[in-house]
Motif scaffolding. Sequence first.
Motif, PDB file in Angstrom:
ATOM      1  N   GLU A 107      -6.891   2.431  -5.289  1.00 11.95           N
ATOM      2  CA  GLU A 107      -6.420   3.286  -4.198  1.00 11.95           C
ATOM      3  C   GLU A 107      -7.096   2.953  -2.876  1.00 11.95           C
ATOM      4  O   GLU A 107      -6.439   2.890  -1.824  1.00 11.95           O
ATOM      5  N   ARG A 154      11.403   3.612  -6.094  1.00 10.20           N
ATOM      6  CA  ARG A 154      10.095   3.747  -5.456  1.00 10.20           C
ATOM      7  C   ARG A 154      10.078   2.979  -4.131  1.00 10.20           C
ATOM      8  O   ARG A 154       9.536   3.451  -3.125  1.00 10.20           O
ATOM      9  N   LYS A 164      11.972   4.729  -1.285  1.00  4.33           N
ATOM     10  CA  LYS A 164      11.187   5.856  -0.788  1.00  4.33           C
ATOM     11  C   LYS A 164       9.983   5.381   0.027  1.00  4.33           C
ATOM     12  O   LYS A 164       9.647   5.966   1.058  1.00  4.33           O
ATOM     13  N   ALA A 165       9.347   4.290  -0.432  1.00  9.68           N
ATOM     14  CA  ALA A 165       8.138   3.797   0.229  1.00  9.68           C
ATOM     15  C   ALA A 165       8.435   3.085   1.536  1.00  9.68           C
ATOM     16  O   ALA A 165       7.576   3.001   2.414  1.00  9.68           O
ATOM     17  N   LEU A 166       9.671   2.581   1.675  1.00  9.56           N
ATOM     18  CA  LEU A 166      10.047   1.815   2.869  1.00  9.56           C
ATOM     19  C   LEU A 166      11.284   2.442   3.493  1.00  9.56           C
ATOM     20  O   LEU A 166      12.374   1.855   3.491  1.00  9.56           O
ATOM     21  N   ASP A 194       0.808  -1.224   0.000  1.00  7.70           N
ATOM     22  CA  ASP A 194       0.000   0.000   0.000  1.00  7.70           C
ATOM     23  C   ASP A 194       0.839   1.270   0.000  1.00  7.70           C
ATOM     24  O   ASP A 194       0.416   2.295  -0.528  1.00  7.70           O
ATOM     25  N   THR A 195       2.053   1.227   0.564  1.00  8.35           N
ATOM     26  CA  THR A 195       2.875   2.444   0.619  1.00  8.35           C
ATOM     27  C   THR A 195       3.539   2.768  -0.719  1.00  8.35           C
ATOM     28  O   THR A 195       4.125   3.841  -0.872  1.00  8.35           O
ATOM     29  N   PHE A 196       3.433   1.863  -1.689  1.00 12.38           N
ATOM     30  CA  PHE A 196       4.079   2.094  -2.979  1.00 12.38           C
ATOM     31  C   PHE A 196       3.280   3.052  -3.854  1.00 12.38           C
ATOM     32  O   PHE A 196       3.830   3.655  -4.780  1.00 12.38           O
ATOM     33  N   GLY A 197       1.983   3.202  -3.598  1.00 11.12           N
ATOM     34  CA  GLY A 197       1.154   4.058  -4.437  1.00 11.12           C
ATOM     35  C   GLY A 197       0.919   3.454  -5.810  1.00 11.12           C
ATOM     36  O   GLY A 197       1.237   2.290  -6.075  1.00 11.12           O
ATOM     37  N   HIS A 214      -4.168  -3.697  -3.152  1.00  9.31           N
ATOM     38  CA  HIS A 214      -4.194  -2.377  -3.801  1.00  9.31           C
ATOM     39  C   HIS A 214      -3.761  -2.426  -5.269  1.00  9.31           C
ATOM     40  O   HIS A 214      -4.011  -1.474  -6.002  1.00  9.31           O
TER      41      HIS A 214
END
Length: 355
Positions: A106, A50, A53-55, A33-36, A113
């Motif tokens: 989303e 990505r 940045k997400a983790l 979910d944090t990856f967008g 997701h």
Amino acid sequence: MVTEARAWVVRGGRNGESDQRFLADNLVGIGFDTFGDLTPVTSREEMKARAVKALPDAKEASAFNYAAQAWAFRGRIEAGDLVVVPLKNSPHIAIGRIVGDYQYVEEGLGNVHHTRAVEWLRTDIPRTVIGKDLLYSIGAFSTVVQVQRNDAAYRLGVLAASEDAEDPGERSGFVPKRGAASASADEADLEDAATESGFDIDAYVSDRITARIRERFDGHRLSQLVGAILEAEGFVVQVSPPGADGGVDILAGRGLFGMDSPRVVVQVKSEPKAVSDTVVAQLHGAVTRNSADQGLLVAMGGVTKPAEHQLVGQKFRIAVWDAARLQRAIFENYEALPADVKADLPLRRAWVLAE
């Protein structure tokens, strides 16, 4: 006709929490979910950036692990590829064909997701019809992994093509196909991710025990094993000799002569395939003919969907032991089983911290 395609495993969560959504909604998906939205990501290097940045709190190797899986799901899986879901709370696997491009949800579908649309080909393939090497290949704990070893894609295609199919094994002279250098780098990343994530130990151990039972207790010997379990449970047991049995492999009852309730008629099927509703009807008739209270169907490959429908409403009349339920009965009574059974099925209890 069996057509070859690449094959992927996509898991419905560590505990199978998304398995039924996959089947009901004709899709597979991942959380992350944090990856967008991954639609703009067009390369594995972009996905690695990505992931970092997400983790932000993850070690670089761990972030790259997730990146490899996310890039496989977003950028490498294609329409026409096969997808395998090892159903966590079932003795079956599901195989489908990818029919849609990557989609981002989303708001999420439960924990999912990122999705791909799927046409399910079979959702009830017994693990008992699949070779040990192939079961091991699909046993990685990674959420997404490509399965290539041992001619996996061809074999999964055969299993998906027919309800009566069994794993044909690796073809003679099989040579894995290798793509361009970039594809090979992607595959290496994904193999590293699968290696780091480990394997589903519970499923692996269960599959090994099932394989041993099939090897040492095939045919009439499986009836003898089930009879020994029932004796350990306190029943007086009569096992029918090999040959035609009229739907009765074992008669079991309580009391001095085995004539007291519950009186049970047992039908034992050692073949790896799921058994049909005809077998269920045969057992039901045998229960009536023998004035028994209950029937027990021991079927290593479980039962087909029509058989499941026939069993609805007979929960207190006919019980079914598939390979997993048979194992549980063995574990519960192992110490009381005969020495020759233990010699052919040597087991050791082990307690480990579940992390």
